[in-house]
Design a protein around this motif. Structure first.
Motif, PDB file in Angstrom:
ATOM      1  N   ILE A  17      -7.257   3.652  17.263  1.00  0.00           N
ATOM      2  CA  ILE A  17      -6.227   4.371  16.504  1.00  0.00           C
ATOM      3  C   ILE A  17      -5.475   3.414  15.586  1.00  0.00           C
ATOM      4  O   ILE A  17      -5.214   3.725  14.416  1.00  0.00           O
ATOM      5  N   PHE A  18      -5.138   2.242  16.102  1.00  0.00           N
ATOM      6  CA  PHE A  18      -4.354   1.285  15.323  1.00  0.00           C
ATOM      7  C   PHE A  18      -5.122   0.823  14.077  1.00  0.00           C
ATOM      8  O   PHE A  18      -4.599   0.880  12.957  1.00  0.00           O
ATOM      9  N   VAL A  19      -6.337   0.363  14.280  1.00  0.00           N
ATOM     10  CA  VAL A  19      -7.104  -0.165  13.141  1.00  0.00           C
ATOM     11  C   VAL A  19      -7.422   0.951  12.141  1.00  0.00           C
ATOM     12  O   VAL A  19      -7.425   0.717  10.919  1.00  0.00           O
ATOM     13  N   SER A  20      -7.629   2.157  12.618  1.00  0.00           N
ATOM     14  CA  SER A  20      -7.913   3.280  11.720  1.00  0.00           C
ATOM     15  C   SER A  20      -6.675   3.646  10.907  1.00  0.00           C
ATOM     16  O   SER A  20      -6.763   3.862   9.688  1.00  0.00           O
ATOM     17  N   ALA A  21      -5.528   3.725  11.572  1.00  0.00           N
ATOM     18  CA  ALA A  21      -4.292   4.122  10.876  1.00  0.00           C
ATOM     19  C   ALA A  21      -3.923   3.105   9.796  1.00  0.00           C
ATOM     20  O   ALA A  21      -3.606   3.482   8.654  1.00  0.00           O
ATOM     21  N   ILE A  22      -3.968   1.821  10.150  1.00  0.00           N
ATOM     22  CA  ILE A  22      -3.639   0.781   9.165  1.00  0.00           C
ATOM     23  C   ILE A  22      -4.604   0.857   7.980  1.00  0.00           C
ATOM     24  O   ILE A  22      -4.199   0.770   6.810  1.00  0.00           O
ATOM     25  N   SER A  23      -5.876   1.040   8.263  1.00  0.00           N
ATOM     26  CA  SER A  23      -6.889   1.067   7.195  1.00  0.00           C
ATOM     27  C   SER A  23      -6.720   2.286   6.300  1.00  0.00           C
ATOM     28  O   SER A  23      -6.876   2.199   5.079  1.00  0.00           O
ATOM     29  N   ILE A  24      -6.409   3.427   6.888  1.00  0.00           N
ATOM     30  CA  ILE A  24      -6.256   4.662   6.101  1.00  0.00           C
ATOM     31  C   ILE A  24      -5.088   4.542   5.129  1.00  0.00           C
ATOM     32  O   ILE A  24      -5.205   4.870   3.947  1.00  0.00           O
ATOM     33  N   PHE A  25      -3.950   4.044   5.615  1.00  0.00           N
ATOM     34  CA  PHE A  25      -2.779   3.939   4.733  1.00  0.00           C
ATOM     35  C   PHE A  25      -2.953   2.815   3.708  1.00  0.00           C
ATOM     36  O   PHE A  25      -2.543   2.956   2.549  1.00  0.00           O
ATOM     37  N   ALA A  26      -3.553   1.701   4.122  1.00  0.00           N
ATOM     38  CA  ALA A  26      -3.830   0.631   3.155  1.00  0.00           C
ATOM     39  C   ALA A  26      -4.831   1.121   2.112  1.00  0.00           C
ATOM     40  O   ALA A  26      -4.693   0.845   0.912  1.00  0.00           O
ATOM     41  N   GLY A  27      -5.827   1.858   2.584  1.00  0.00           N
ATOM     42  CA  GLY A  27      -6.824   2.399   1.659  1.00  0.00           C
ATOM     43  C   GLY A  27      -6.216   3.382   0.681  1.00  0.00           C
ATOM     44  O   GLY A  27      -6.604   3.427  -0.494  1.00  0.00           O
ATOM     45  N   LEU A  28      -5.241   4.167   1.147  1.00  0.00           N
ATOM     46  CA  LEU A  28      -4.576   5.114   0.243  1.00  0.00           C
ATOM     47  C   LEU A  28      -3.819   4.376  -0.861  1.00  0.00           C
ATOM     48  O   LEU A  28      -3.859   4.787  -2.032  1.00  0.00           O
ATOM     49  N   GLY A  29      -3.149   3.289  -0.494  1.00  0.00           N
ATOM     50  CA  GLY A  29      -2.443   2.495  -1.503  1.00  0.00           C
ATOM     51  C   GLY A  29      -3.409   1.929  -2.539  1.00  0.00           C
ATOM     52  O   GLY A  29      -3.135   1.961  -3.746  1.00  0.00           O
ATOM     53  N   ILE A  30      -4.534   1.416  -2.069  1.00  0.00           N
ATOM     54  CA  ILE A  30      -5.542   0.872  -2.995  1.00  0.00           C
ATOM     55  C   ILE A  30      -6.118   1.993  -3.855  1.00  0.00           C
ATOM     56  O   ILE A  30      -6.369   1.812  -5.053  1.00  0.00           O
ATOM     57  N   ALA A  31      -6.323   3.158  -3.260  1.00  0.00           N
ATOM     58  CA  ALA A  31      -6.886   4.292  -4.003  1.00  0.00           C
ATOM     59  C   ALA A  31      -5.958   4.729  -5.134  1.00  0.00           C
ATOM     60  O   ALA A  31      -6.410   5.055  -6.233  1.00  0.00           O
ATOM     61  N   ILE A  32      -4.650   4.748  -4.867  1.00  0.00           N
ATOM     62  CA  ILE A  32      -3.694   5.106  -5.931  1.00  0.00           C
ATOM     63  C   ILE A  32      -3.738   4.066  -7.048  1.00  0.00           C
ATOM     64  O   ILE A  32      -3.693   4.398  -8.232  1.00  0.00           O
ATOM     65  N   LEU A  33      -3.849   2.788  -6.665  1.00  0.00           N
ATOM     66  CA  LEU A  33      -3.958   1.726  -7.673  1.00  0.00           C
ATOM     67  C   LEU A  33      -5.232   1.896  -8.505  1.00  0.00           C
ATOM     68  O   LEU A  33      -5.201   1.747  -9.745  1.00  0.00           O
ATOM     69  N   LEU A  34      -6.335   2.226  -7.839  1.00  0.00           N
ATOM     70  CA  LEU A  34      -7.593   2.448  -8.563  1.00  0.00           C
ATOM     71  C   LEU A  34      -7.463   3.630  -9.524  1.00  0.00           C
ATOM     72  O   LEU A  34      -7.972   3.584 -10.654  1.00  0.00           O
TER      73      LEU A  34
END
Length: 214
Positions: A17-34
């Motif tokens: 759960i921890f690694v998934s949650a961190i990755s999902i929110f970090a990925g969302l930030g990168i996705a907005i930047l992209l």
């Protein structure tokens, strides 16, 4: 299958759960930047974002993880397994989330953007305060679906040495010779986690404000 073994699986699921949650929110930030890069009007930014998305959508996640795991030490960077797993999952899900967001950004009413600019919003302010919230609202179901997919895909991070739910199930299966009950229990835990995520996602979607008319 004893209660003690099941507890070990539950403890390992916390790492999932921890690694998934961190990755999902970090990925969302990168996705907005992209997304910002693709809508910036800059040719190089647009192409760089396109190459990023094409690569991480076109290469299997397992290969991406192994590339990151083996490449970073070559250039003198040694990271713990957790950081390597988060980087791999974040970059992969960012590419998919960026594609999900693209439809949302394209669906933002032009009149709303023009109104924001007339009200004095700069282009950057309009992007982050007007377009991004609407795009997130429009693509919310797709983003939740991607979150569930990345949670299941997190089972692959065991290749970089991280002991999460699947890796713990493999270890216990090898030491107890009870693969069927152990992997069945791991599957049940994955199912319960995803059902909980889907439940709260539906509640959150219902609570979100409506979309402006085009």
């Amino acid at each position: 299958m004893t209660w003690y073994l099941f507890q070990l699986l539950l403890q390992a699921s916390l790492m999932t759960i921890f690694v998934s949650a961190i990755s999902i929110f970090a990925g969302l930030g990168i996705a907005i930047l992209l997304s910002a890069m693709r809508m910036s009007g800059n040719r190089w930014a647009f192409r760089s974002a396109g190459v990023f998305i094409s690569f991480f959508r076109g290469v299997p996640l397992l290969v991406q993880l192994l590339l990151i795991f083996n490449l970073l030490p070559v250039i003198g960077i040694t990271l713990p397994s957790l950081a390597t797993a988060v980087i791999g999952l974040s970059l992969c899900t960012a590419a998919y989330q960026a594609e999900n967001l693209r439809g949302g950004f394209e669906g933002v009413p032009v009149g709303l953007i023009e109104s924001a600019e007339m009200a004095g919003f700069s282009r950057i302010q309009s992007f982050f305060w007007i377009r991004t919230p609407i795009a997130l609202r429009m693509t919310f179901p797709a983003l939740v679906n991607e979150a569930i997919l990345i949670l299941k895909a997190s089972s692959l991070v065991s290749v970089v040495g991280l002991v999460e739910l699947t890796k713990m199930a493999q270890n216990l299966s090898a030491s107890t010779y009870q693969p069927l009950p152990i992997f069945a229990s791991a599957g049940l835990i994955y199912l319960v986690i995803n059902l909980i995520v889907a439940f709260f996602a539906r509640r959150a979607e219902d609570a979100l404000p409506g979309l402006p008319a085009k």
